[in-house]
Scaffold this motif. Sequence first.
Motif, PDB file in Angstrom:
ATOM      1  N   GLY A  94     -62.454-127.746  40.984  1.00 37.93           N
ATOM      2  CA  GLY A  94     -61.595-127.862  39.819  1.00 37.93           C
ATOM      3  C   GLY A  94     -62.403-128.290  38.606  1.00 37.93           C
ATOM      4  O   GLY A  94     -63.096-129.311  38.630  1.00 37.93           O
ATOM      5  N   LYS A 142     -62.091-122.996  39.622  1.00 38.21           N
ATOM      6  CA  LYS A 142     -60.888-122.709  38.845  1.00 38.21           C
ATOM      7  C   LYS A 142     -60.819-123.648  37.655  1.00 38.21           C
ATOM      8  O   LYS A 142     -61.283-124.796  37.722  1.00 38.21           O
ATOM      9  N   SER A 150     -59.007-126.232  35.941  1.00 41.10           N
ATOM     10  CA  SER A 150     -57.886-127.115  36.259  1.00 41.10           C
ATOM     11  C   SER A 150     -57.249-127.696  35.002  1.00 41.10           C
ATOM     12  O   SER A 150     -56.025-127.745  34.885  1.00 41.10           O
ATOM     13  N   VAL A 190     -51.388-129.137  37.979  1.00 38.34           N
ATOM     14  CA  VAL A 190     -52.554-128.845  38.811  1.00 38.34           C
ATOM     15  C   VAL A 190     -52.155-128.799  40.286  1.00 38.34           C
ATOM     16  O   VAL A 190     -52.626-127.940  41.051  1.00 38.34           O
ATOM     17  N   THR A 198     -53.108-124.251  35.548  1.00 37.77           N
ATOM     18  CA  THR A 198     -54.072-124.891  34.654  1.00 37.77           C
ATOM     19  C   THR A 198     -53.320-125.705  33.617  1.00 37.77           C
ATOM     20  O   THR A 198     -52.409-125.184  32.961  1.00 37.77           O
ATOM     21  N   TYR A 227     -59.187-132.777  38.575  1.00 40.10           N
ATOM     22  CA  TYR A 227     -60.403-131.958  38.452  1.00 40.10           C
ATOM     23  C   TYR A 227     -61.554-132.628  39.177  1.00 40.10           C
ATOM     24  O   TYR A 227     -61.494-133.808  39.531  1.00 40.10           O
TER      25      TYR A 227
END
Length: 463
Positions: free
Chosen positions: A15, A40, A42, A79, A84, A98
């Motif tokens: 994240g 990804k 986050s 999240v 996002t 994250y």
Amino acid sequence: MKTNSDARVGDAPIGVALSGAGGGFGRSFLAQLSRISGMKPSVLVDLNLDSLAVMLDKLGYSRSSWAVCRDTRDVEAAVAAGRTALIADGALLAPHAYDVLVEATGNVSVGFALALRALDDDRHVVMVSKEVESVAGVHLAGVARSRGLRYLPGKGDQPANLLALVSWITAVGLDIVAVGKSAEYDLVFDPTTGTASMLDAHETVPELAGLLDLGPDVAVTVAARAEAARSFKRSAAADYCEMAVVAQYTGFVTDRDDMHYPVARPSELADIYRLRADGGLLERPGVVDVFTMLRLPGEASFAGGEFVIVRTGDAETWQLLKAKGHVVSSDGAYACIYSPYHLMGVETPLSVYEAHSGTSDVPAPDQHVVLAGRATTALEAGTRLRVEGHHHEIDGVAPFLSAREDLPADTAPFYLLGGATLVRNVPAGQTITVDDLHGFDDRLWQAFHHPHSLPSTSKESQR
């Protein structure tokens, strides 16, 4: 379509929180992140969420994949639901949302505070804001080490790319003489018209036609090219900043505090960056520098890429390599190894992976140099200093880079000047110190002035 080159650790994707998400770097990073299945976005932090939303639309992120969040609870919920979180305030960065912060605001105070907050929350940091790095990178790296975390410069920008090249060359066993990069913009000369161009600036300089070859006297040719190109702005504070970061991690310093900035072609670098005793420009080995690329229309650019100058050793080996097209000096004693690119956010996922996995070989930095400011004209008390524009200019102040031991202890780092006001007159030619300033970020100054003073947390109050 996502690639199969996952950056996974276990089964969960990494994240990433990205600050300054709506900028040019943010766009290139998010475009690349959409192609990597092991990472990804986050949390995205930006002051202008409307503009950020438009950018996400253009990049192909569906509206259902993100949510604007107004408090920490919203961030955590978004999240947790696989979306996002978009936030305008970095204070909403929830630590469990994250794994790695990529700091790219370009604002030295904001970036420092966000990085320190992330480390306080036991999150790794990839620093893209070289402005922050030049002032507080040593301190932040020390905080990270004290907590078993990683703090890394972001690949895709020249400092991290150059450090990777230096690491490889050192491992190979070559003796490094100089390292550096090309300036952001090339000087393009058209011999058919006698016109030189740099971005939108154009000048008739027919004398460059006779200076396309370096010739036997390097210093004379370099000086003549500089004179021919005198109307172009070839140096920028951002260049000094990047070399300051490289100096922190390598211990190399400048040969002269305004750097040489030769107008040069890549094939000439091994000759230009020889020691002066061997016909080059350098007074000593172990230096950082920047050159302006000279090229003809249609020739490939160095693209702000990075170079390392090494001593060759065995002449026969390097004569063989020279025959294969490698850049070797005319006397065979030096060679140039280079990477003609820096792909901004396209490369930065590599740093995210290294931060999360602990696989980076970046050494611990130290404050070997100071990026400082020198008055170019008499500045009066009451003058407010502003860092402005893409090249980080301060009106009436020129950046320079010098070994720390060569400067007074109260020398103000260049990016501390932005937003500060002079409390006394500063004559032309004088270096600006903290005693000349009011209204600067004292926490940044303490981080710079006492970089090894630990611990320091984002929860401490400002003085």
